[in-house]
Design a protein around this motif. Sequence first.
Motif, PDB file in Angstrom:
ATOM      1  N   PHE A  21       6.946  -2.603   5.342  1.00 34.38           N
ATOM      2  CA  PHE A  21       5.513  -2.350   5.491  1.00 34.38           C
ATOM      3  C   PHE A  21       4.805  -2.774   4.205  1.00 34.38           C
ATOM      4  CE2 PHE A  21       2.547   0.939   7.704  1.00 34.38           C
ATOM      5  CZ  PHE A  21       1.638  -0.069   7.952  1.00 34.38           C
ATOM      6  N   ILE A  22       4.383  -4.048   4.189  1.00 40.72           N
ATOM      7  CA  ILE A  22       3.698  -4.611   3.026  1.00 40.72           C
ATOM      8  C   ILE A  22       2.389  -5.249   3.486  1.00 40.72           C
ATOM      9  CG2 ILE A  22       5.816  -5.022   1.705  1.00 40.72           C
ATOM     10  CD1 ILE A  22       5.649  -7.968   2.529  1.00 40.72           C
ATOM     11  N   ALA A  23       1.504  -5.468   2.532  1.00 39.09           N
ATOM     12  CA  ALA A  23       0.236  -6.136   2.847  1.00 39.09           C
ATOM     13  C   ALA A  23      -0.289  -6.808   1.588  1.00 39.09           C
ATOM     14  CB  ALA A  23      -0.784  -5.122   3.360  1.00 39.09           C
ATOM     15  N   ASP A  24      -1.171  -7.755   1.792  1.00 37.98           N
ATOM     16  CA  ASP A  24      -1.842  -8.392   0.665  1.00 37.98           C
ATOM     17  C   ASP A  24      -2.789  -7.372   0.033  1.00 37.98           C
ATOM     18  OD1 ASP A  24      -3.704  -9.948  -0.922  1.00 37.98           O
ATOM     19  OD2 ASP A  24      -2.898 -11.715   0.093  1.00 37.98           O
ATOM     20  N   SER A  57       2.962   0.638  -4.253  1.00 37.05           N
ATOM     21  CA  SER A  57       3.835   0.052  -5.271  1.00 37.05           C
ATOM     22  C   SER A  57       3.061  -0.970  -6.077  1.00 37.05           C
ATOM     23  CB  SER A  57       5.048  -0.628  -4.621  1.00 37.05           C
ATOM     24  OG  SER A  57       4.664  -1.847  -4.019  1.00 37.05           O
ATOM     25  N   ASN A  58       3.675  -1.400  -7.165  1.00 39.36           N
ATOM     26  CA  ASN A  58       3.116  -2.510  -7.924  1.00 39.36           C
ATOM     27  C   ASN A  58       3.351  -3.791  -7.156  1.00 39.36           C
ATOM     28  OD1 ASN A  58       2.259  -0.898 -10.072  1.00 39.36           O
ATOM     29  ND2 ASN A  58       4.282  -0.997 -11.037  1.00 39.36           N
ATOM     30  N   LYS A  75       1.326   2.502   1.930  1.00 39.94           N
ATOM     31  CA  LYS A  75       1.599   3.829   2.465  1.00 39.94           C
ATOM     32  C   LYS A  75       0.525   4.119   3.512  1.00 39.94           C
ATOM     33  CE  LYS A  75       0.432   7.458   0.094  1.00 39.94           C
ATOM     34  NZ  LYS A  75       0.337   8.485  -0.936  1.00 39.94           N
ATOM     35  N   PRO A  76       0.931   4.436   4.737  1.00 40.06           N
ATOM     36  CA  PRO A  76      -0.063   4.723   5.768  1.00 40.06           C
ATOM     37  C   PRO A  76      -0.628   6.138   5.653  1.00 40.06           C
ATOM     38  CG  PRO A  76       2.147   4.848   6.680  1.00 40.06           C
ATOM     39  CD  PRO A  76       2.296   4.421   5.254  1.00 40.06           C
TER      40      PRO A  76
END
Length: 132
Positions: A21-24, A57-58, A75-76
Motif C-alpha cells: 500500500f504505497i502512493a505518490d 514512512s519516509n 496508512k489508511p
Amino acid sequence: MKEPIILFTEKDKKMISMNTFIADKRILSAKSEWNSNIQVIDSEGQQYFIQSLEQDSNLLLWESIKSVGLMVKVKPIFSQEPKPVTFEELKIRIKAHVSKNKRLWLPLDDGRGLDKMIDETNTFEELIRMFV
C-alpha cells in the motif's frame, strides 16, 4: 489488511492492484480521487472503506525509481469497520470494471479473454495479482 490489495475509487471509476500500500507523496497533499472515499479489498476477502490516506514512512527510494514518483508507504484512515466480500462478488466487480475500460486492460489478455482469465482464478490473491 493482507497484501496484495485491490483498490477502487468512488463508484468503481478506477481500479488498481498493488503488492504494497504505497502512493505518490504528491497525491497525499492534493485533492484526488485516489486519496479519499476509496475501497480496498485485500487477499483475505475483507473490504475496507477508507476515508483518507496519511503518509506512514519516509521516501521509498527503490519504489520511487521504479514508479518515477515520490513513493511513500501510506496508512489508511477507515470510515467504518471492514466487511467480508465473497470471491464471486469480487470477480463480478472486477469484470464490470474491466468491461467498462477494455482498452486499459486489454494488454493483460493472454489470448483466452479477460473474462475467462478472471473466471479461472481460484483465490483472492491470484485474482488480485492478475492486475498488479
